[in-house]
Design a protein around this motif. Sequence first.
Motif, PDB file in Angstrom:
ATOM      1  N   SER A   1      11.697 -64.409  89.183  1.00 18.95           N
ATOM      2  CA  SER A   1      11.955 -63.038  89.615  1.00 18.95           C
ATOM      3  C   SER A   1      10.685 -62.373  90.155  1.00 18.95           C
ATOM      4  O   SER A   1      10.650 -61.159  90.323  1.00 18.95           O
ATOM      5  N   VAL A   2       9.657 -63.162  90.449  1.00 20.97           N
ATOM      6  CA  VAL A   2       8.405 -62.644  91.022  1.00 20.97           C
ATOM      7  C   VAL A   2       8.705 -62.216  92.460  1.00 20.97           C
ATOM      8  O   VAL A   2       9.256 -62.992  93.238  1.00 20.97           O
ATOM      9  N   LYS A   3       8.336 -60.968  92.817  1.00 20.01           N
ATOM     10  CA  LYS A   3       8.753 -60.426  94.115  1.00 20.01           C
ATOM     11  C   LYS A   3       7.619 -60.099  95.074  1.00 20.01           C
ATOM     12  O   LYS A   3       7.856 -59.918  96.258  1.00 20.01           O
ATOM     13  N   SER A   4       6.392 -59.981  94.582  1.00 17.50           N
ATOM     14  CA  SER A   4       5.314 -59.529  95.468  1.00 17.50           C
ATOM     15  C   SER A   4       4.035 -60.325  95.241  1.00 17.50           C
ATOM     16  O   SER A   4       3.880 -61.000  94.218  1.00 17.50           O
ATOM     17  N   GLU A   5       3.119 -60.217  96.195  1.00 12.82           N
ATOM     18  CA  GLU A   5       1.821 -60.873  96.063  1.00 12.82           C
ATOM     19  C   GLU A   5       1.051 -60.316  94.866  1.00 12.82           C
ATOM     20  O   GLU A   5       0.314 -61.046  94.204  1.00 12.82           O
ATOM     21  N   LYS A   6       1.231 -59.038  94.592  1.00 15.84           N
ATOM     22  CA  LYS A   6       0.578 -58.428  93.429  1.00 15.84           C
ATOM     23  C   LYS A   6       1.055 -59.104  92.145  1.00 15.84           C
ATOM     24  O   LYS A   6       0.267 -59.407  91.253  1.00 15.84           O
ATOM     25  N   GLN A   7       2.357 -59.338  92.046  1.00 17.40           N
ATOM     26  CA  GLN A   7       2.913 -60.018  90.879  1.00 17.40           C
ATOM     27  C   GLN A   7       2.444 -61.473  90.816  1.00 17.40           C
ATOM     28  O   GLN A   7       2.183 -61.995  89.734  1.00 17.40           O
TER      29      GLN A   7
ATOM     30  N   ARG B   1      12.700 -67.161  95.150  1.00 14.01           N
ATOM     31  CA  ARG B   1      11.271 -66.906  94.842  1.00 14.01           C
ATOM     32  C   ARG B   1      10.687 -68.072  94.042  1.00 14.01           C
ATOM     33  O   ARG B   1      10.276 -67.953  92.897  1.00 14.01           O
ATOM     34  N   ILE B   2      10.658 -69.206  94.711  1.00 14.23           N
ATOM     35  CA  ILE B   2      10.326 -70.488  94.115  1.00 14.23           C
ATOM     36  C   ILE B   2       8.867 -70.577  93.657  1.00 14.23           C
ATOM     37  O   ILE B   2       7.962 -70.151  94.361  1.00 14.23           O
ATOM     38  N   LEU B   3       8.683 -71.139  92.487  1.00 13.11           N
ATOM     39  CA  LEU B   3       7.368 -71.530  91.979  1.00 13.11           C
ATOM     40  C   LEU B   3       7.381 -73.044  91.866  1.00 13.11           C
ATOM     41  O   LEU B   3       8.263 -73.620  91.232  1.00 13.11           O
ATOM     42  N   ARG B   4       6.403 -73.698  92.521  1.00  9.76           N
ATOM     43  CA  ARG B   4       6.251 -75.146  92.416  1.00  9.76           C
ATOM     44  C   ARG B   4       4.980 -75.433  91.623  1.00  9.76           C
ATOM     45  O   ARG B   4       3.933 -74.870  91.913  1.00  9.76           O
TER      46      ARG B   4
ATOM     47  N   ILE C   1       5.201 -68.809  79.968  1.00  5.39           N
ATOM     48  CA  ILE C   1       4.153 -67.985  80.586  1.00  5.39           C
ATOM     49  C   ILE C   1       4.781 -66.857  81.398  1.00  5.39           C
ATOM     50  O   ILE C   1       4.402 -65.690  81.264  1.00  5.39           O
ATOM     51  N   LEU C   2       5.735 -67.179  82.264  1.00  2.00           N
ATOM     52  CA  LEU C   2       6.350 -66.146  83.088  1.00  2.00           C
ATOM     53  C   LEU C   2       7.166 -65.170  82.252  1.00  2.00           C
ATOM     54  O   LEU C   2       7.096 -63.961  82.475  1.00  2.00           O
ATOM     55  N   ASN C   3       7.924 -65.678  81.287  1.00  2.45           N
ATOM     56  CA  ASN C   3       8.719 -64.796  80.421  1.00  2.45           C
ATOM     57  C   ASN C   3       7.836 -63.829  79.650  1.00  2.45           C
ATOM     58  O   ASN C   3       8.192 -62.660  79.473  1.00  2.45           O
ATOM     59  N   SER C   4       6.666 -64.295  79.205  1.00  4.27           N
ATOM     60  CA  SER C   4       5.763 -63.428  78.438  1.00  4.27           C
ATOM     61  C   SER C   4       5.210 -62.298  79.286  1.00  4.27           C
ATOM     62  O   SER C   4       4.758 -61.279  78.753  1.00  4.27           O
ATOM     63  N   GLN C   5       5.257 -62.458  80.610  1.00 10.62           N
ATOM     64  CA  GLN C   5       4.789 -61.415  81.519  1.00 10.62           C
ATOM     65  C   GLN C   5       5.946 -60.566  82.057  1.00 10.62           C
ATOM     66  O   GLN C   5       5.761 -59.762  82.971  1.00 10.62           O
ATOM     67  N   GLY C   6       7.155 -60.789  81.536  1.00 12.86           N
ATOM     68  CA  GLY C   6       8.305 -59.982  81.902  1.00 12.86           C
ATOM     69  C   GLY C   6       9.089 -60.484  83.099  1.00 12.86           C
ATOM     70  O   GLY C   6       9.914 -59.755  83.656  1.00 12.86           O
ATOM     71  N   PHE C   7       8.865 -61.745  83.504  1.00 15.94           N
ATOM     72  CA  PHE C   7       9.571 -62.301  84.646  1.00 15.94           C
ATOM     73  C   PHE C   7      10.589 -63.340  84.176  1.00 15.94           C
ATOM     74  O   PHE C   7      10.388 -64.018  83.175  1.00 15.94           O
ATOM     75  N   GLU C   8      11.666 -63.451  84.941  1.00 17.03           N
ATOM     76  CA  GLU C   8      12.638 -64.493  84.696  1.00 17.03           C
ATOM     77  C   GLU C   8      12.138 -65.780  85.334  1.00 17.03           C
ATOM     78  O   GLU C   8      11.494 -65.747  86.388  1.00 17.03           O
ATOM     79  N   CYS C   9      12.433 -66.901  84.709  1.00 16.54           N
ATOM     80  CA  CYS C   9      11.989 -68.189  85.226  1.00 16.54           C
ATOM     81  C   CYS C   9      12.895 -69.262  84.680  1.00 16.54           C
ATOM     82  O   CYS C   9      13.096 -69.367  83.466  1.00 16.54           O
ATOM     83  N   ASN C  10      13.467 -70.063  85.579  1.00 18.98           N
ATOM     84  CA  ASN C  10      14.348 -71.176  85.195  1.00 18.98           C
ATOM     85  C   ASN C  10      14.014 -72.383  86.051  1.00 18.98           C
ATOM     86  O   ASN C  10      13.837 -72.247  87.274  1.00 18.98           O
ATOM     87  N   GLU C  11      13.935 -73.545  85.421  1.00 18.88           N
ATOM     88  CA  GLU C  11      13.671 -74.759  86.196  1.00 18.88           C
ATOM     89  C   GLU C  11      14.918 -75.140  86.982  1.00 18.88           C
ATOM     90  O   GLU C  11      16.031 -75.099  86.464  1.00 18.88           O
ATOM     91  N   LEU C  12      14.718 -75.521  88.234  1.00 17.39           N
ATOM     92  CA  LEU C  12      15.805 -75.990  89.078  1.00 17.39           C
ATOM     93  C   LEU C  12      15.874 -77.510  88.986  1.00 17.39           C
ATOM     94  O   LEU C  12      14.855 -78.178  88.863  1.00 17.39           O
ATOM     95  N   GLU C  13      17.071 -78.033  89.050  1.00 13.69           N
ATOM     96  CA  GLU C  13      17.272 -79.490  88.981  1.00 13.69           C
ATOM     97  C   GLU C  13      17.039 -80.100  90.325  1.00 13.69           C
ATOM     98  O   GLU C  13      17.327 -79.589  91.337  1.00 13.69           O
TER      99      GLU C  13
END
Length: 69
Positions: free
Chosen positions: A8-14, A40-43, A57-69
């Motif tokens: 759920s990261v949306k900006s360069e600041k995030q 909003r892919i993270l590789r 790590i992402l959840n602790s900063q308030g962002f949603e994060c799920n691994e894609l298959e």
Amino acid sequence: MIHVFKTSVKSEKQVSLVGAFLNILLPYEAWNFDLEDTDRILRVETVDLMPETVITILNSQGFECNELE
């Protein structure tokens, strides 16, 4: 191995905020965000990293994060 995560990261600041934590906690891993993608892919390129570490790590900063298959 490359792990791909939907976030759920949306900006360069995030990205900078999350990146600071990724660099500290995963100093030997290569990572990048694709904010142009609708998911909003993270590789993360790694040899032995557990995907749960990145999610935590992402959840602790308030962002949603799920691994894609």
